[in-house]
Design an enzyme around this catalytic site. Structure first.
Site, PDB file in Angstrom:
ATOM      1  CB  SER A 130      41.895  43.760  40.545  1.00 28.05           C
ATOM      2  OG  SER A 130      40.566  44.236  40.537  1.00 28.05           O
ATOM      3  CE  LYS A 131      41.589  45.901  47.423  1.00 22.96           C
ATOM      4  NZ  LYS A 131      41.973  46.227  48.791  1.00 22.96           N
ATOM      5  NE  ARG A 132      38.518  48.518  45.327  1.00 16.88           N
ATOM      6  CZ  ARG A 132      38.122  48.471  46.581  1.00 16.88           C
ATOM      7  NH1 ARG A 132      36.930  48.001  46.889  1.00 16.88           N
ATOM      8  NH2 ARG A 132      38.908  48.897  47.550  1.00 16.88           N
ATOM      9  CG  ASP A 133      38.526  42.467  38.297  1.00 17.17           C
ATOM     10  OD1 ASP A 133      38.093  43.585  37.999  1.00 17.17           O
ATOM     11  OD2 ASP A 133      39.654  42.058  37.969  1.00 17.17           O
TER      12      ASP A 133
END
Ligand code: GLU
Length: 510
Positions: free
Chosen positions: A266-269
């Protein structure tokens, strides 16, 4: 069947920066188009105005350009099938929604958001977690199938808001032959009557996607696996609109997984796990959010693209390093894996290291010069080329050559603690002092002359390298390790080398 012109599209929604999974989708589209002498189109799918993010479209275009996979046609690139922003194609869609209503494949639905919430809540309480608007439930909802025609006409004449939904048949198998996954079959009993046209006058993704792919003469739809569940609906739309003969072939690409294989990347990973998830750094002008990018982290676009190509595909040989034109040759949709592709950051770094090593010192010189300049250090390109020659074997990034070899740009500011403690003593100091005298008398300050003089000194003194080398390196570079000291001193020059030896003798502990 006659061979169709290959036209593929990358169709992102401008809801934020382009995740590396999106770049991979674009890359596979690009490779497939180029391999077949086809056209790679960029279409911006901005029908959901509530999710529009300022700057996202520009970001997407810049990211594709940075990767070297710019579209041939599309938003920002021109072409004969424009406009390429769906919001600018708005007048086109309504007629097809109407056509579907007229042919009995779609209907008006007047249910409000509250109505839908109420039935969902009731269903949940009765034990049905996923209530669907479908052939079973639509009879009890407010739509043109359940209401008398006069009432429907009146509501429309009144300007009451409504959506247009597809009317799915009961118990029909919808089949499609996906180029990656093979035959996929879904029963319409497991699908819902998706909204095709919204009350705000915009089509939904499903309708706009089909209308545009048809009008843009798209031959192959290559996209992420998250769209596979929608593909049967798309097949039905082609059928109901009478476009079945023009239906593109589908290829659904595997998900990108987190490094541990547990779930979608995901984009926050990225920033959480210490690597970028986006090609370019992203600054959200609306909320101040910043995500790091591969470009700003020092990756070469060729290395990033090579790495991405292998996330879900492999050539079936041992070869891992592929230039873009080699990828165009070797890529096969049939060799794309079905299983999710796990992201491996060490492998990404490895790719960058390989590309760095493959570059000539002259190609690296301007990059190193720029990196040095950013830190206020000055050096010309020929000098930087020599630094690159010395440092690149140990580096993953251009910036590593600078951080590891900073002493080639300025005097060491501090001295490695461990080497100081273990190797710097009266004996070492004596050797450094002697070497200084020997070097002062050298006419030619080349690496080979320095090496010869150094070796002669070892022989004369009957000492091993280990007694002299570390102290000497520490005095000149401040470090305990690094490339050949003779090369380093030759590069620094006589005056600078002697100066450093003198400073070290004066400043390092007695
Ligand atoms: N707009 C869709 C997305 O953002 C495109 C899906 C497709 O390629 O059909 O992923």
């Amino acid at each position: 069947m006659s061979q169709r012109l290959v036209r593929v599209r990358f169709a992102p929604s401008p809801t934020g920066p382009l995740h590396m999974g999106g770049v991979r989708t674009a890359l596979y589209n690009y490779l497939f188009a180029k391999q077949h002498g086809g056209t790679f189109v960029l279409r911006v799918e901005d029908t959901d105005q509530t999710r529009f993010v300022k700057g996202a479209e520009e970001y997407i275009i810049n990211a594709l350009k940075w990767c070297g996979i710019a579209p041939d046609e599309g938003q920002g690139f021109g072409g004969d099938f424009g406009p390429y922003r769906q919001s600018e194609r708005k007048p086109l869609y309504r007629q097809f929604a109407d056509q579907l209503v007229e042919s009995g494949h779609a209907y008006y639905a007047f249910d409000t958001a509250e109505d839908l919430e109420r039935v969902r809540d009731l269903a949940k309480k009765a034990g049905t977690a996923n209530w669907q608007y479908n052939h079973v439930t639509r009879g009890s909802m407010k739509n043109s199938l359940s209401m008398p025609k006069a009432e429907v006409d009146k509501k429309i004449a009144n300007g009451d808001p409504y959506v247009i939904r597809i009317k799915l048949p009961r118990n029909e198998e919808v089949k499609l032959n996906d180029l990656v996954r093979g035959w996929v079959s879904v029963n319409t009993n497991n699908m819902d009557d998706k909204v095709l046209f919204k009350s705000d006058g915009m089509p939904t993704y499903h309708l706009a996607n089909i209308v545009d792919d048809y009008h843009m003469k798209i031959s192959h739809v290559i996209r992420g696996e998250e769209w596979l569940p929608s593909a049967p609906l798309h097949v039905l739309l082609y059928r109901y609109l009478g476009w079945e003969d023009a239906m593109p072939q589908f290829a659904h690409l595997p998900l990108l997984l987190k490094p541990d294989g547990n779930g979608k990347l995901s984009k926050r990973d990225g920033d959480r796990l210490g690597f970028p998830v986006f090609p370019l750094e992203w600054h959200n002008s609306e909320n101040g959010e910043v995500f790091s990018g591969y470009r700003e982290n020092g990756y070469f676009p060729e290395a990033f693209v090579n790495m991405l190509a292998f996330l879900g595909w492999n050539p079936g040989t041992e070869q891992e390093l592929f230039a873009l034109d080699e990828l165009i040759e070797a890529f096969r949709l049939e060799r794309v894996n079905k299983a999710g592709a796990r992201y491996d950051h060490d492998k990404t770094r490895w790719f960058n290291q390989q590309y760095l090593r493959a570059k000539s010192n002259e190609d690296l010189a301007p990059l190193l010069k720029a990196a040095a300049q950013e830190e206020g250090l000055k050096a010309d390109e020929p000098y930087c080329a020599q630094v690159a020659g010395l440092m690149k074997e140990r580096a993953f990034f251009v910036k590593d050559m600078l951080s590891e070899g900073r002493y080639l740009f300025e005097k060491p500011k501090d001295f490695d603690e461990k080497t100081l403690r273990k190797k710097w003593n009266a004996e070492a100091r004596g050797h450094v002092s002697n070497l200084k005298t020997i070097f002062e008398n050298l006419d030619s300050f080349t690496a080979s002359a320095l090496e010869a003089a150094f070796k002669e000194y070892l022989q004369q003194q009957e000492v091993g390298f280990g007694k002299v080398g570390p102290g000497f390196r520490l005095a000149v570079t401040g470090k305990g390790m690094g490339p050949s000291m003779f090369e380093i001193c030759a590069l620094l020059g006589k005056e600078e080398t002697l100066n450093r030896l003198e400073t070290a003798l004066a400043e390092l502990p007695q």
